[in-house]
Motif scaffolding. Structure first.
Motif, PDB file in Angstrom:
ATOM      1  N   GLY A 283       0.806  -1.209   0.000  1.00 48.86           N
ATOM      2  CA  GLY A 283       0.000   0.000   0.000  1.00 48.86           C
ATOM      3  C   GLY A 283       0.839   1.258   0.000  1.00 48.86           C
TER       4      GLY A 283
ATOM      5  N   CYS B   3      -5.960   1.988   1.420  1.00 54.00           N
ATOM      6  CA  CYS B   3      -4.816   1.408   2.130  1.00 54.00           C
ATOM      7  C   CYS B   3      -4.850   1.810   3.595  1.00 54.00           C
TER       8      CYS B   3
ATOM      9  N   PRO C 251      -5.062  -1.284  -1.809  1.00 51.40           N
ATOM     10  CA  PRO C 251      -4.051  -2.203  -1.313  1.00 51.40           C
ATOM     11  C   PRO C 251      -4.224  -3.609  -1.881  1.00 51.40           C
TER      12      PRO C 251
END
Length: 92
Positions: free
Chosen positions: A18, A25, A64
């Motif tokens: 991330g 994230c 992410p």
């Protein structure tokens, strides 16, 4: 696109790829932190090949990317999806 390394695809513990500027994230990282999960964080702004590694795993550029030791992964998971997977891992 290159194939992910075995250690990236089957990490010893949860690994999250991330970046601080990514709100998804930050949200996923906060959930992992709240649940006191021991995980590795790959900061895509600090790790030179981090974005390439994440893309090799997910096939996508979205983050992410959260990879589990069983080889499964989520890309941009919702909190509910991530929590359910964490609950499943604890129960196993």
């Amino acid at each position: 696109m290159t194939s992910p390394a075995a250690s990236d695809r089957y990490p010893a513990r949860i690994t999250m790829y991330g970046a601080a500027w990514c709100s998804d994230c930050r949200r996923s990282k906060a959930l992992l932190d709240r649940r006191d999960i021991d995980y590795d964080y790959v900061d895509l702004e600090a790790v030179i090949d981090g974005a390439d590694r994440a893309k090799a795993i997910s096939g996508r550029t979205q983050i992410p990317v959260v990879v589990f030791p069983d080889g499964t992964h989520f890309t941009e998971p919702t909190d509910a999806e991530l929590a359910a997977k964490l609950d499943e891992a604890v129960a196993a």
